[in-house]
Design a protein around this motif. Structure first.
Motif, mmCIF file in Angstrom:
data_model
loop_
_atom_site.group_PDB
_atom_site.id
_atom_site.type_symbol
_atom_site.label_atom_id
_atom_site.label_comp_id
_atom_site.label_asym_id
_atom_site.label_seq_id
_atom_site.Cartn_x
_atom_site.Cartn_y
_atom_site.Cartn_z
ATOM 1 N N TRP A 243 0.837 -1.203 0.000
ATOM 2 C CA TRP A 243 0.000 0.000 0.000
ATOM 3 C C TRP A 243 0.872 1.254 0.000
ATOM 4 N N ALA A 244 1.974 1.253 0.804
ATOM 5 C CA ALA A 244 2.866 2.405 0.871
ATOM 6 C C ALA A 244 3.553 2.626 -0.475
ATOM 7 N N GLN A 245 3.937 1.512 -1.144
ATOM 8 C CA GLN A 245 4.585 1.646 -2.441
ATOM 9 C C GLN A 245 3.642 2.250 -3.468
ATOM 10 N N LEU A 246 2.385 1.780 -3.498
ATOM 11 C CA LEU A 246 1.401 2.314 -4.439
ATOM 12 C C LEU A 246 1.089 3.774 -4.134
ATOM 13 N N ARG A 247 1.011 4.103 -2.866
ATOM 14 C CA ARG A 247 0.734 5.499 -2.491
ATOM 15 C C ARG A 247 1.853 6.416 -2.927
ATOM 16 N N ASP A 248 3.095 5.994 -2.706
ATOM 17 C CA ASP A 248 4.230 6.815 -3.117
ATOM 18 C C ASP A 248 4.282 6.956 -4.633
ATOM 19 N N MET A 249 3.954 5.872 -5.338
ATOM 20 C CA MET A 249 3.983 5.915 -6.788
ATOM 21 C C MET A 249 2.910 6.881 -7.305
ATOM 22 N N ASP A 250 1.707 6.814 -6.732
ATOM 23 C CA ASP A 250 0.634 7.735 -7.143
ATOM 24 C C ASP A 250 1.014 9.179 -6.841
ATOM 25 N N ALA A 251 1.616 9.406 -5.666
ATOM 26 C CA ALA A 251 2.015 10.775 -5.305
ATOM 27 C C ALA A 251 3.084 11.298 -6.254
ATOM 28 N N SER A 252 4.042 10.412 -6.629
ATOM 29 C CA SER A 252 5.099 10.836 -7.546
ATOM 30 C C SER A 252 4.523 11.185 -8.915
ATOM 31 N N MET A 253 3.604 10.362 -9.429
ATOM 32 C CA MET A 253 2.979 10.644 -10.715
ATOM 33 C C MET A 253 2.180 11.941 -10.649
ATOM 34 N N HIS A 254 1.487 12.150 -9.526
ATOM 35 C CA HIS A 254 0.726 13.390 -9.320
ATOM 36 C C HIS A 254 1.662 14.596 -9.366
ATOM 37 N N HIS A 255 2.784 14.510 -8.664
ATOM 38 C CA HIS A 255 3.725 15.619 -8.621
ATOM 39 C C HIS A 255 4.371 15.863 -9.984
ATOM 40 N N ASN A 256 4.675 14.777 -10.716
ATOM 41 C CA ASN A 256 5.257 14.954 -12.044
ATOM 42 C C ASN A 256 4.290 15.669 -12.990
ATOM 43 N N ASP A 257 3.013 15.255 -12.948
ATOM 44 C CA ASP A 257 2.019 15.920 -13.793
ATOM 45 C C ASP A 257 1.833 17.370 -13.365
ATOM 46 N N ALA A 258 1.866 17.612 -12.043
ATOM 47 C CA ALA A 258 1.746 18.990 -11.552
ATOM 48 C C ALA A 258 2.933 19.830 -12.022
ATOM 49 N N GLN A 259 4.119 19.206 -12.054
ATOM 50 C CA GLN A 259 5.315 19.903 -12.523
ATOM 51 C C GLN A 259 5.188 20.255 -13.998
ATOM 52 N N ARG A 260 4.760 19.303 -14.812
ATOM 53 C CA ARG A 260 4.586 19.552 -16.242
ATOM 54 C C ARG A 260 3.565 20.668 -16.475
ATOM 55 N N TRP A 261 2.439 20.564 -15.779
ATOM 56 C CA TRP A 261 1.375 21.567 -15.951
ATOM 57 C C TRP A 261 1.875 22.955 -15.567
ATOM 58 N N SER A 262 2.648 23.031 -14.480
ATOM 59 C CA SER A 262 3.140 24.328 -14.008
ATOM 60 C C SER A 262 4.105 24.952 -15.011
ATOM 61 N N PHE A 263 4.972 24.139 -15.631
ATOM 62 C CA PHE A 263 5.878 24.666 -16.650
ATOM 63 C C PHE A 263 5.104 25.165 -17.868
ATOM 64 N N LEU A 264 4.074 24.407 -18.270
ATOM 65 C CA LEU A 264 3.326 24.783 -19.466
ATOM 66 C C LEU A 264 2.460 26.014 -19.256
ATOM 67 N N LYS A 265 2.242 26.422 -18.019
ATOM 68 C CA LYS A 265 1.539 27.678 -17.742
ATOM 69 C C LYS A 265 2.451 28.886 -17.946
ATOM 70 N N ARG A 266 3.715 28.617 -18.269
ATOM 71 C CA ARG A 266 4.701 29.648 -18.579
ATOM 72 C C ARG A 266 4.909 30.651 -17.438
ATOM 73 N N PRO A 267 5.215 30.176 -16.236
ATOM 74 C CA PRO A 267 5.468 31.134 -15.142
ATOM 75 C C PRO A 267 6.704 31.955 -15.430
ATOM 76 N N SER A 268 6.678 33.206 -15.039
ATOM 77 C CA SER A 268 7.804 34.098 -15.324
ATOM 78 C C SER A 268 8.787 34.188 -14.167
ATOM 79 N N THR A 269 8.396 33.720 -12.980
ATOM 80 C CA THR A 269 9.309 33.760 -11.837
ATOM 81 C C THR A 269 9.187 32.465 -11.049
ATOM 82 N N LEU A 270 10.170 32.229 -10.199
ATOM 83 C CA LEU A 270 10.119 31.064 -9.326
ATOM 84 C C LEU A 270 8.939 31.126 -8.373
#
Length: 407
Positions: free
Chosen positions: A28-55
């Motif tokens: 269960w812990a492995q699946l949870r970590d995997m889901d969280a990592s995929m969630h964070h990766n997609d959030a990272q991609r989405w944030s870059f594609l929104k073209r932020p101008s600053t950190l």
């Protein structure tokens, strides 16, 4: 170095977990970590594609996406990827620019500096932002366009209040000067605080003040810029017969020039100035010069303003940080697309105690009888005198005060 963090192996471990409570917990812990990592990766991609101008903007977008359901983030990411087939290259470019900022910040926070601060090793000084990437020079530098490109490619300072307390003090002063404009001021106050949370600097969405002549619309916009420390420019719709002052004109013309927002950024070295378009409904369409009201549309929408292709520069420039305040006496001649891009506030003349306090404040320091204040208040409330007329009366009283006394 890869663009994004590697996704976890979705196949799991080759070794089958034993059917024990401890084994189930590990699975269960492995699946949870995997889901969280995929969630964070997609959030990272989405944030870059929104073209932020600053950190700061990237951090805001990433944290917001991580706090939303993964299904929502995935859907939004697919929408952005479908909208731009070159999304991988775009995300790489945004990430590289943000890493330059990260490298600059890792050297320690310092003063925001001035607009003339030089860029060292590709870094951007704190409190500045890049708006333009000067293309390579081609041929002769006619009329100084390459010099303008190079100047615009240098980091521009972000002006205005930088903390909630500074924003509160700014709007407290504006409320004191224009209490009858409390609705648009209250809206602008909250949007300024939102801008600090999202970007870290001052910016307002497009605003349209609708009201009769002389009710203080333009004065409020000018005072906002003055008290906030923003460079400002004022365009007069009544005398505008073409779109060139707004968007600029093509470089192929001998009389070509950049638009007002680009000109103001270049002259002030500030990335977020304020442009006032007075009496926007009175702009006239010409057969060859276009409609200035239609030319406004790209600047009133943040996504299009962020990559506006200036016809004079013949290259994109980020104008998404410019604040636009429009004023109008009526809605006649204003298109539905324009009205859809602004927040509209009907305003009128001050009345009652608001008007009386305004008259007293304007005439402060002059020896004016209370009966004169009451008469002026009555004239304004009756529509026989405007706030512009009040300023003229102030000058008349000053002139009378300078006359020699006769004995």
């Amino acid at each position: 170095m890869p663009l994004f963090d590697d996704d976890l192996d979705e196949t799991g471990s080759a070794e089958e977990l034993p059917p024990t409570p401890a084994g189930f917990r590990r699975e269960w812990a492995q699946l949870r970590d995997m889901d969280a990592s995929m969630h964070h990766n997609d959030a990272q991609r989405w944030s870059f594609l929104k073209r932020p101008s600053t950190l700061e903007t990237y951090s805001f977008l990433f944290k917001r996406a991580c706090g939303e359901p993964h299904e929502v983030v995935r859907r939004r990411l697919r929408e952005l990827q479908n909208a731009d087939p070159l999304w991988v290259g775009l995300a790489s470019e945004v990430r590289a620019r943000l890493m330059l900022q990260a490298g600059d910040l890792s050297q320690g926070e310092g003063d925001c500096g001035t607009a003339s601060a030089e860029v060292t090793n590709g870094s951007v000084p704190a409190g500045h932002i890049l708006l333009h990437a000067a293309p390579a020079k081609v041929g002769e530098d006619r009329r100084g366009r390459d010099a303008l490109r190079e100047a615009l490619a240098k980091p521009k300072r972000l002006a205005g209040p930088r903390t909630p307390d500074e924003v509160d003090r700014l709007f407290a002063a504006l409320f004191a000067e224009g209490p009858w404009l409390r609705k648009p001021l209250a809206w602008a106050w909250q949007r300024a605080l939102d801008s600090l949370d999202e970007c870290g600097w001052f910016r307002l969405p497009p605003l349209l003040l609708l009201g009769p002549p002389g009710c203080g619309k333009t004065r409020m916009a000018e005072r906002l810029a003055e008290l906030a420390g923003l460079p400002r420019s004022r365009l007069e719709g009544a005398s505008m017969t073409a779109s060139f002052p707004i968007g600029g004109s093509d470089f192929q013309w001998n009389s070509s020039h950049p638009g007002e927002a680009v000109r103001l950024i270049h002259e002030s070295d500030v990335a977020n100035p304020l442009v006032i378009f007075d009496e926007v409904e009175k702009g006239q369409t010409s057969s060859s010069g276009g409609d200035p009201r239609q030319a406004l549309l790209p600047f009133l929408q943040r996504s299009t303003a962020a990559s506006y292709r200036c016809p004079y520069l013949q290259a994109p420039v980020d104008l998404s940080h410019v604040t636009w305040i429009l004023t109008a006496n009526s809605l006649e001649g204003l298109s539905a697309p324009l009205l859809d891009r602004v927040t509209l506030f009907p305003v009128g003349y001050p009345t009652g105690s608001d008007l009386e306090r305004l008259v007293i404040r304007v005439l402060d320091g002059l020896e004016v009888d209370e009966r004169v204040v009451a008469r002026i208040t009555t004239e304004i409330e009756g529509g026989r005198l405007t706030l512009r007329g009040l300023e003229r009366l102030k000058n008349d009283f000053r002139a009378l005060g300078r006359r020699p006394m006769l004995h």
